[in-house]
Design a protein around this motif. Structure first.
Motif, mmCIF file in Angstrom:
data_model
loop_
_atom_site.group_PDB
_atom_site.id
_atom_site.type_symbol
_atom_site.label_atom_id
_atom_site.label_comp_id
_atom_site.label_asym_id
_atom_site.label_seq_id
_atom_site.Cartn_x
_atom_site.Cartn_y
_atom_site.Cartn_z
ATOM 1 N N LEU A 35 -13.167 24.870 20.999
ATOM 2 C CA LEU A 35 -12.950 23.507 20.491
ATOM 3 C C LEU A 35 -13.478 22.469 21.487
ATOM 4 N N ARG A 36 -13.202 22.698 22.785
ATOM 5 C CA ARG A 36 -13.635 21.749 23.819
ATOM 6 C C ARG A 36 -15.159 21.650 23.846
ATOM 7 N N GLU A 37 -15.821 22.817 23.867
ATOM 8 C CA GLU A 37 -17.287 22.824 23.926
ATOM 9 C C GLU A 37 -17.882 22.242 22.641
ATOM 10 N N GLY A 38 -17.176 22.468 21.523
ATOM 11 C CA GLY A 38 -17.629 21.899 20.259
ATOM 12 C C GLY A 38 -17.525 20.388 20.286
ATOM 13 N N ALA A 39 -16.434 19.852 20.876
ATOM 14 C CA ALA A 39 -16.199 18.415 20.899
ATOM 15 C C ALA A 39 -17.197 17.702 21.815
ATOM 16 N N ASN A 40 -17.512 18.305 22.977
ATOM 17 C CA ASN A 40 -18.421 17.593 23.893
ATOM 18 C C ASN A 40 -19.899 17.845 23.574
ATOM 19 N N GLY A 41 -20.177 18.568 22.511
ATOM 20 C CA GLY A 41 -21.567 18.704 22.059
ATOM 21 C C GLY A 41 -22.342 19.853 22.703
ATOM 22 N N GLU A 42 -21.769 20.462 23.767
ATOM 23 C CA GLU A 42 -22.465 21.547 24.465
ATOM 24 C C GLU A 42 -22.715 22.752 23.547
ATOM 25 N N LEU A 43 -21.682 23.075 22.782
ATOM 26 C CA LEU A 43 -21.768 24.253 21.906
ATOM 27 C C LEU A 43 -22.929 24.109 20.922
ATOM 28 N N TRP A 44 -22.984 22.958 20.293
ATOM 29 C CA TRP A 44 -24.036 22.707 19.307
ATOM 30 C C TRP A 44 -25.414 22.720 19.954
ATOM 31 N N THR A 47 -26.281 26.352 21.038
ATOM 32 C CA THR A 47 -26.452 27.251 19.899
ATOM 33 C C THR A 47 -27.721 26.936 19.132
ATOM 34 N N SER A 48 -28.007 25.648 18.929
ATOM 35 C CA SER A 48 -29.203 25.300 18.159
ATOM 36 C C SER A 48 -30.469 25.670 18.925
ATOM 37 N N ALA A 49 -30.441 25.493 20.281
ATOM 38 C CA ALA A 49 -31.618 25.876 21.076
ATOM 39 C C ALA A 49 -31.870 27.378 20.920
ATOM 40 N N THR A 50 -30.798 28.155 20.997
ATOM 41 C CA THR A 50 -30.934 29.613 20.858
ATOM 42 C C THR A 50 -31.408 29.987 19.455
ATOM 43 N N LEU A 51 -30.808 29.343 18.450
ATOM 44 C CA LEU A 51 -31.185 29.668 17.070
ATOM 45 C C LEU A 51 -32.665 29.375 16.819
ATOM 46 N N ALA A 52 -33.146 28.285 17.394
ATOM 47 C CA ALA A 52 -34.564 27.933 17.216
ATOM 48 C C ALA A 52 -35.438 29.045 17.794
ATOM 49 N N ARG A 53 -35.073 29.515 18.996
ATOM 50 C CA ARG A 53 -35.865 30.604 19.605
ATOM 51 C C ARG A 53 -35.770 31.880 18.769
ATOM 52 N N LEU A 182 -30.821 36.002 24.197
ATOM 53 C CA LEU A 182 -29.810 35.615 25.181
ATOM 54 C C LEU A 182 -30.214 36.062 26.588
ATOM 55 N N VAL A 183 -30.725 37.269 26.699
ATOM 56 C CA VAL A 183 -31.150 37.774 28.015
ATOM 57 C C VAL A 183 -32.279 36.922 28.564
ATOM 58 N N VAL A 184 -33.245 36.609 27.675
ATOM 59 C CA VAL A 184 -34.392 35.809 28.085
ATOM 60 C C VAL A 184 -33.932 34.437 28.579
ATOM 61 N N GLY A 192 -29.591 26.829 25.904
ATOM 62 C CA GLY A 192 -29.313 27.981 25.045
ATOM 63 C C GLY A 192 -28.040 28.714 25.447
ATOM 64 N N VAL A 193 -27.580 29.539 24.543
ATOM 65 C CA VAL A 193 -26.342 30.277 24.762
ATOM 66 C C VAL A 193 -26.472 31.212 25.971
ATOM 67 N N GLY A 194 -27.628 31.845 26.094
ATOM 68 C CA GLY A 194 -27.846 32.763 27.210
ATOM 69 C C GLY A 194 -27.746 32.039 28.549
ATOM 70 N N TYR A 195 -28.342 30.845 28.603
ATOM 71 C CA TYR A 195 -28.290 30.023 29.825
ATOM 72 C C TYR A 195 -26.831 29.684 30.151
ATOM 73 N N ARG A 196 -26.083 29.232 29.121
ATOM 74 C CA ARG A 196 -24.688 28.846 29.311
ATOM 75 C C ARG A 196 -23.856 30.038 29.786
#
Lengths: 240, 243
Positions: A35-44, A47-53, A182-184, A192-196
C-alpha cells in the motif's frame, strides 16, 4: 484455487508470528508495504518500467523465434546444420548472456532486452519447429488441388495448424521472460522491479522484496487469465 | 482426335514411376507403361489390389506428384480439376460452410449455391458445424459438396467411400451418380471394390498386382436400370473379372 492460496497465506502468517524474525514478515506487513509503495508512486513506476521491457522482449523473441522455428521445421538441411547451435543457445546460462550483453553493448535498455530475447528465442524456435514439422501434407495437397494460393493457404491452412504451438510458446514464454527481465534489471538498470529488489536486497528488506514479488505475480497472472487463456481457448474452439 | 461434345480426351502416359530408396528399403517400381485416354464425360474406374499404384497414378494425374517419366495431358480442362481424396481432408478449424466457400474465389456467384448444395448432400443442418463434430460419412458428404460446387470438368476420386458402413456408402454412391447426371464431367475413380466399380463406371481399367502395369481395359455394358440391380451387377462383374 482461492481456498488453497488462502491456506498458504494462513500458514505463512502462523509461521511468521511464531518465528518473530525481522527477515520473515507477516503477510499483513507485506500488504502494508504494498500500500505504501502504491501510494508514493514507486510501485507503479517500477512495475510499468518492467512491464514495458517484458512486452518488448516478449514480442521480439516471439517474432524471431517463430521465424527461425519455421525455417528449421521446413528445411531439413537448415535444421541439420543449425540444430547444434540451437542446443548450445538453449543451454547457455541466462547469467552468461546477460553479463556478455552488458559488457559488449553497455548498460542500456537495448542490451537488457537483447539479453532477455537471446534467452527466450531458442525456446520459441524449438516449439515452432515442432509445429512446422507436424504440418499436414494432406491439407497442403488439398490446398494445392483447390488452388488456394499462398495467402489463403497461409491464413486458413498453415497458421491454424501452428496456433496451438504458438500459444504454448507464448504462455511458457511470458513466464520465462519476466523472470529474466528482473535479473537483467537487478544487474544493470536503474528502474524496474528487478532494480527495486536489488536495492531491497542490499538493505536486507525482505518485506519490500515480498511486496514487489507479490505485486508482479498478480500482474502476470492477470495477463495470463485475461489475455493468454482466452486466446488459447479461442484458437482451439473447433476441437471436439 | 476429337472426342464427344467436341472436347478433347484426357491422355495419360506414365512410362515409369519409381519410389526412391529410403534407408534400408530398396527403390520400388510403382508404375510401368501405363497409358490410356479418357473420353470427355465418361466415368473411368481404376481398380486393382492394394499397393498396385492406383493412388500414385491419381496423384500424378492431379499434378501432385511430378516426379515420374511420362506425360499427362489434361487439355484446357486442367484448370477445372477436382480431387476427392480418400480421407475428407476438411479444415477442422473451419465450419462446413467455410470449408466449401474457401474453394471458391471471393465474390463468386457460386457462393450463393452452397446452402442448396449442402441441402442436397443432406448437410443442411450441419452447415455451421465444425467437421470433427460430424460422423465420417457426413464429412465425406461435405467433401463431395466441396468438389461439386466447383462444377469440375475433371473429377478425380480416390476410394472416397472406403471404410463406411454399407447403407452410408450406398447412399453416397447414389448421390454421386445423381450429381454426375445433373452435371456431367469426366470422372476417374479409384477403388478396389469390384461391385462399386461395376455399378458406377462406364469403363474399367485394371492394374495388375506386382507388375505395376495395365492388365485389362474393358467397357462396362450396363443400362441405368441395371445399375440398381444386384444380379445384373454381379453378372457383369463375373464377365469382366473372370477374364
Amino acid at each position: 484455487m482461492a481456498g488453497s492460496l488462502l491456506a498458504l497465506a494462513v500458514l505463512w502468517y502462523v509461521i511468521a508470528v511464531y518465528a518473530q524474525n525481522r527477515y520473515l514478515p507477516t503477510p499483513l506487513a507485506v500488504f502494508d508495504v504494498l500500500l505504501r509503495e502504491g501510494a508514493n508512486g514507486e510501485l507503479w513506476k517500477n512495475t510499468s518500467a518492467t512491464l514495458a521491457r517484458v512486452a518488448v522482449a516478449f514480442v521480439v523473441s516471439m517474432i524471431i523465434g517463430t521465424a527461425i522455428g519455421l525455417v528449421l521445421g521446413r528445411s531439413k538441411p537448415a535444421d541439420k546444420f543449425f540444430d547444434a547451435w540451437l542446443i548450445l543457445f538453449l543451454n547457455l546460462p541466462a547469467l552468461v548472456t546477460i553479463t556478455l550483453c552488458y559488457i559488449w553493448f553497455g548498460l542500456t535498455d537495448a542490451a537488457a532486452i537483447t539479453a532477455v530475447a537471446l534467452n527466450k528465442i531458442p525456446n520459441v524456435a524449438v516449439n515452432m519447429r515442432e509445429g512446422a514439422r507436424s504440418l499436414s501434407k494432406d491439407l497442403d495437397e488439398m490446398a494445392k488441388v483447390y488452388k488456394f494460393g499462398w495467402w489463403k493457404t497461409l491464413r486458413h491452412v498453415t497458421l491454424p495448424q501452428l496456433a496451438p504451438f504458438f500459444a504454448a510458446a507464448a504462455r511458457s514464454g511470458l513466464a520465462l521472460v519476466w523472470k529474466i527481465v528482473l535479473v537483467v534489471e537487478a544487474f544493470g538498470r536503474s528502474s524496474g522491479v528487478g532494480y527495486r529488489l536489488s536495492i531491497a536486497f542490499q538493505e536486507f528488506d525482505v518485506t519490500t522484496i515480498l511486496a514487489y514479488a507479490l505485486a508482479f505475480i498478480l500482474v502476470v497472472q492477470a495477463i495470463e487469465f485475461a489475455v493468454l487463456q482466452p486466446l488459447q481457448s479461442r484458437v482451439t474452439a473447433w476441437r471436439r | 482426335m476429337k472426342g464427344v461434345n467436341g472436347k478433347l480426351p484426357i491422355r495419360v502416359s506414365v512410362r515409369r514411376k519409381i519410389f526412391p530408396a529410403v534407408g534400408t528399403r530398396e527403390a520400388q517400381l510403382v508404375l510401368k507403361d501405363v497409358s490410356f485416354e479418357v473420353e470427355p464425360r465418361s466415368f473411368l474406374v481404376i481398380t486393382g489390389p492394394s499397393g498396385c499404384g492406383k493412388s500414385t497414378l491419381l496423384n500424378i494425374i492431379a499434378g501432385l506428384d511430378t516426379d515420374f517419366e511420362g506425360v499427362v495431358d489434361l487439355g484446357p480442362a486442367k484448370d477445372r480439376l477436382t480431387f476427392i481424396f480418400q480421407t475428407p481432408r476438411l479444415l477442422p478449424w473451419r465450419t462446413v460452410y467455410e470449408n466449401i466457400a474457401l474453394v471458391l474465389p471471393d465474390g463468386d456467384p457460386r457462393l450463393a449455391r452452397i446452402p442448396e448444395m449442402l441441402e442436397r448432400v443432406g448437410l443442411g443442418q450441419a452447415m455451421n458445424a465444425y467437421p470433427e463434430r460430424l460422423s465420417l460419412g457426413m464429412q465425406r458428404r461435405a467433401s463431395l459438396a466441396r468438389g461439386f460446387i466447383l462444377e469440375p470438368e475433371i473429377l478425380l476420386m480416390d476410394e472416397p467411400f472406403v471404410s463406411l458402413d454399407d447403407p452410408t456408402a450406398t447412399s453416397l454412391r447414389e448421390l454421386l451418380t445423381e450429381l454426375w447426371h445433373s452435371h456431367p464431367t469426366t470422372v476417374i475413380f479409384v477403388t478396389h471394390d469390384r461391385a462399386e466399380a461395376i455399378q458406377l463406371g462406364t469403363r474399367i481399367l485394371r492394374l495388375a498386382p506386382g507388375k505395376a502395369s495395365v492388365a485389362q481395359d474393358v467397357t462396362i455394358n450396363l443400362t441405368e436400370a441395371q445399375r440398381h440391380d444386384r444380379a445384373a451387377i454381379l453378372a457383369e462383374q463375373n464377365r469382366i473379372f473372370a477374364a
